[in-house]
Design a protein around this motif. Structure first.
Motif, mmCIF file in Angstrom:
data_model
loop_
_atom_site.group_PDB
_atom_site.id
_atom_site.type_symbol
_atom_site.label_atom_id
_atom_site.label_comp_id
_atom_site.label_asym_id
_atom_site.label_seq_id
_atom_site.Cartn_x
_atom_site.Cartn_y
_atom_site.Cartn_z
ATOM 1 N N LEU A 3 0.937 -1.318 -0.014
ATOM 2 C CA LEU A 3 -0.152 -0.114 -0.130
ATOM 3 C C LEU A 3 0.842 1.225 -0.080
ATOM 4 O O LEU A 3 0.324 2.280 -0.273
ATOM 5 C CB LEU A 3 -1.076 -0.060 1.165
ATOM 6 N N ALA A 4 2.295 1.211 0.369
ATOM 7 C CA ALA A 4 2.962 2.342 0.642
ATOM 8 C C ALA A 4 3.345 2.782 -0.890
ATOM 9 O O ALA A 4 4.118 4.198 -0.606
ATOM 10 C CB ALA A 4 3.866 2.226 1.693
ATOM 11 N N GLY A 5 3.492 2.254 -1.805
ATOM 12 C CA GLY A 5 3.957 2.825 -3.069
ATOM 13 C C GLY A 5 5.369 2.925 -2.968
ATOM 14 O O GLY A 5 5.809 4.045 -3.664
ATOM 15 N N GLY A 6 6.000 2.382 -2.131
ATOM 16 C CA GLY A 6 7.680 2.239 -2.256
ATOM 17 C C GLY A 6 8.163 3.174 -1.282
ATOM 18 O O GLY A 6 9.434 3.452 -1.282
ATOM 19 N N ASN A 7 7.396 4.060 -0.586
ATOM 20 C CA ASN A 7 7.857 4.869 0.479
ATOM 21 C C ASN A 7 8.340 3.966 1.628
ATOM 22 O O ASN A 7 7.448 3.659 2.484
ATOM 23 C CB ASN A 7 6.662 5.784 0.840
ATOM 24 N N VAL A 8 9.649 3.988 1.984
ATOM 25 C CA VAL A 8 10.033 3.012 2.859
ATOM 26 C C VAL A 8 9.816 3.732 4.336
ATOM 27 O O VAL A 8 9.401 2.661 5.253
ATOM 28 C CB VAL A 8 11.621 2.965 2.589
ATOM 29 N N ALA A 9 9.766 4.889 4.416
ATOM 30 C CA ALA A 9 9.368 5.545 5.702
ATOM 31 C C ALA A 9 8.103 5.182 6.279
ATOM 32 O O ALA A 9 7.715 4.676 7.238
ATOM 33 C CB ALA A 9 9.556 7.057 5.885
#
Length: 223
Positions: A32-38
């Motif tokens: 779900l985060a679209g590659g945003n690791v944070a």
């Protein structure tokens, strides 16, 4: 005191739910985060801290809700748990952790058998695991000495915080470390890094054990 069989089931089931939450929330975060690791880490952090509160509240009266060999060894060393029982607790925790990882894989329709490729190694990571486990044990001992009813909330909050202030994201648990090596997902650790993580965790636990004895004296009840 509950029977040994009930306590072992509580340790197995609690550790299984903990790992299902850790690994499952990591898988969901990646989806779900679209590659945003944070954002992925945040989505992994909140369920982990929350489930710890719940699990300690429901299983604490049965087994003490250790879910962690480092915690179990510490209580055995303090004489709060027989060593034979401690060994069975640890077996239940490791088996429960593996079961929880497999459950997460099945829920997300991933291959059951996996081996993580995520490398987590180096002095910074090892120091972080020592610090994370040291702080966790101090949290438990300190609350038991002064505010026993706060243990579930303090542990959940500590792990939530330690996910972010430690370089390793605070495994702080040998059973969790072993189980996460069997998941090639966001929460995984490559098998080659497991022994060093566990060694650092045990050192941190030993230091906390020594300091807690000086700060608060002998514990009067099991965590």
């Amino acid at each position: 005191m509950p029977s040994l069989s009930r306590r072992l089931v509580a340790e197995w089931l609690g550790t299984a739910f903990l790992l299902a939450a850790v690994v499952g929330s990591g898988i969901m975060a990646q989806k779900l985060a679209g590659g945003n690791v944070a954002l992925e880490l945040l989505c992994n952090t909140i369920p982990t801290g929350a489930i710890l509160v719940v699990l300690i509240l429901i299983f604490g009266p049965l087994s003490g809700a250790h879910f962690n060999p480092a915690v179990t060894v510490a209580f055995a060393w303090r004489g709060e748990l027989p060593w034979a029982g401690a060994g069975l607790y640890i077996l239940a925790q490791v088996a429960g952790g593996v079961a929880g990882v497999w459950l997460a894989h099945l829920m997300f329709e991933l291959p059951l058998w996996q081996s993580s490729l995520t490398t987590r190694t180096g002095t910074g990571q090892w120091l972080a695991e020592g610090v994370a486990t040291f702080g966790l044990l101090l949290t438990i001992f300190g609350c038991i000495a002064r505010a026993p009813s706060a243990v579930p909330y303090a542990v959940g909050l500590y792990i939530t915080s330690a996910y972010w202030f430690t370089a390793s994201t605070s495994f702080a648990n040998p059973a969790v470390t072993i189980a996460r090596s069997l998941s090639d997902t966001f929460a995984g650790i490559a098998p080659g890094g497991v022994l060093a993580f566990i060694a650092a965790q045990l050192v941190g636990a030993a230091l906390a054990l020594m300091l807690s004895g000086w700060l608060w004296g002998r514990l009067t009840k099991q965590a």
